[in-house]
Structure formats: structure tokens, C-alpha cells
Enzyme design. Sequence first.
Site, PDB file in Angstrom:
ATOM      1  N   HIS A   1      11.880   8.877  -7.229  1.00 39.72           N
ATOM      2  CA  HIS A   1      12.024   9.571  -5.950  1.00 39.72           C
ATOM      3  C   HIS A   1      13.161   8.926  -5.148  1.00 39.72           C
ATOM      4  CE1 HIS A   1       8.958   6.388  -4.867  1.00 39.72           C
ATOM      5  NE2 HIS A   1       9.905   6.164  -3.971  1.00 39.72           N
TER       6      HIS A   1
HETATM    7  P1  TYD Z   1       4.131   7.028  -5.507  1.00 40.29           P
HETATM    8  O1  TYD Z   1       5.191   7.382  -4.511  1.00 40.29           O
HETATM    9  O2  TYD Z   1       3.956   7.941  -6.685  1.00 40.29           O
HETATM   10  O3  TYD Z   1       4.370   5.522  -6.008  1.00 40.29           O
HETATM   11  P2  TYD Z   1       5.647   4.888  -6.743  1.00 40.29           P
HETATM   12  O4  TYD Z   1       6.723   4.818  -5.724  1.00 40.29           O
HETATM   13  O5  TYD Z   1       5.217   3.539  -7.146  1.00 40.29           O
HETATM   14  O6  TYD Z   1       5.955   5.749  -7.911  1.00 40.29           O
HETATM   15  O7  TYD Z   1       2.761   6.870  -4.731  1.00 40.29           O
HETATM   16  C1  TYD Z   1       1.518   6.958  -5.398  1.00 40.29           C
HETATM   17  C2  TYD Z   1       0.487   7.465  -4.402  1.00 40.29           C
HETATM   18  O8  TYD Z   1       0.274   6.506  -3.363  1.00 40.29           O
HETATM   19  C3  TYD Z   1       0.919   8.773  -3.719  1.00 40.29           C
HETATM   20  O9  TYD Z   1      -0.230   9.611  -3.648  1.00 40.29           O
HETATM   21  C4  TYD Z   1       1.306   8.336  -2.329  1.00 40.29           C
HETATM   22  C5  TYD Z   1       0.449   7.104  -2.082  1.00 40.29           C
HETATM   23  N1  TYD Z   1       1.054   6.111  -1.186  1.00 40.29           N
HETATM   24  C6  TYD Z   1       0.469   5.838   0.024  1.00 40.29           C
HETATM   25  O10 TYD Z   1      -0.565   6.439   0.409  1.00 40.29           O
HETATM   26  N2  TYD Z   1       1.018   4.889   0.847  1.00 40.29           N
HETATM   27  C7  TYD Z   1       2.137   4.207   0.477  1.00 40.29           C
HETATM   28  O11 TYD Z   1       2.619   3.322   1.255  1.00 40.29           O
HETATM   29  C8  TYD Z   1       2.755   4.508  -0.775  1.00 40.29           C
HETATM   30  C9  TYD Z   1       4.005   3.792  -1.210  1.00 40.29           C
HETATM   31  C10 TYD Z   1       2.183   5.464  -1.586  1.00 40.29           C
END
Ligand code: TYD
Length: 138
Positions: free
Chosen positions: A52
Site C-alpha cells: 500500500h
Molecule cells: P494492513 O494495512 O494490511 O497491515 P500491513 O501494513 O502490515 O500490511 O493492516 C492489517 C489490519 O490492521 C487492517 O484491517 C487495518 C488494521 N490496522 C489498524 O486497525 N490499525 C493500525 O494502526 C494498522 C497499521 C492497521
Amino acid sequence: MNIDICQLVDLPKINDRRGNLTFVESGRHIPFDIRRVYYLYDVPGGAERGGHAHKKLHQLIIAMSGSFDIHLDDGHSKKVVHMNRSYYGLYVCPMIWREIDNFSSGAVCMVLASDYYEEEDYYREYAEFKKDVNKEAP
Ligand code: TYD
């Protein structure tokens, strides 16, 4: 935003016979105030995280334990940074697509972020990110 802005920050390391101590100060070591901290751990072998970009969020990514690779892409240029020391942080500015992979066993990836979690700040689709990059500087 240009990928060259995303640089490794050499954080202070205080070493004595009891071990090492490293600290991060907003405005001194990183160009933003820290509003949120999150970390990735117990990542299964072969898993990829990230995938992302952020519209406004600034981040500092630190390998607290173990190692992993961070792939950065500003829509024009790409680079890969191998993280394996707790006294280095990778500063990631807004509008950078990132993927994190090659996690070693026991790796812990800590992220210091400039704002609270807001899904509206994310690009989850590369094509959408690329479209907006081209709008800024085709
Ligand atoms: P995601 O963005 O997929 O993680 P990564 O960047 O490691 O790939 O996030 C996974 C899940 O966690 C998604 O449902 C969003 C949630 N999340 C939060 O609730 N708070 C946060 O601070 C973060 C980073 C993610």
C-alpha cells in the site's frame, strides 16, 4: 514525492557493558511528530506485508529484531532496503508504495507513524496510486 527522500536514519546508540540503548526523538531524528506506534511480529515465513501507499502519513520503520526487506516505489523509481539493525530506521515519506518481505524468523518490524490509523489515507490499489502520482508529476 521522490524515493531519494526515503533514507536510512542512523539513530543514536548508547553502548555499555549492560548492552545497547537506542532512542528516537520527534523533530530531531525524524521530520514528524509520532502519534502512533505499531509492530508486525510472528510473521510466517514467505509472508508479505505492506502492499500500500499513504497519502499524507510519514513513517519510520525499524527492525527491532531479526531482518526483512522493504521495497519502495515512488511510481517512477524503485529501491530495496534490507533492514537488520535496531539502530537504523528507514524514513518513508507520503506517496511511496511499499512492500515488506523476506522476514527472518523472530523478526519484529516496528513502525513509528505521524498520525492515527485512517483507512482513507491508504492507497490499497497500485493503479490508483500510480494515477495520482502521474497527476502530480507525469
Ligand atoms: P494492513 O494495512 O494490511 O497491515 P500491513 O501494513 O502490515 O500490511 O493492516 C492489517 C489490519 O490492521 C487492517 O484491517 C487495518 C488494521 N490496522 C489498524 O486497525 N490499525 C493500525 O494502526 C494498522 C497499521 C492497521
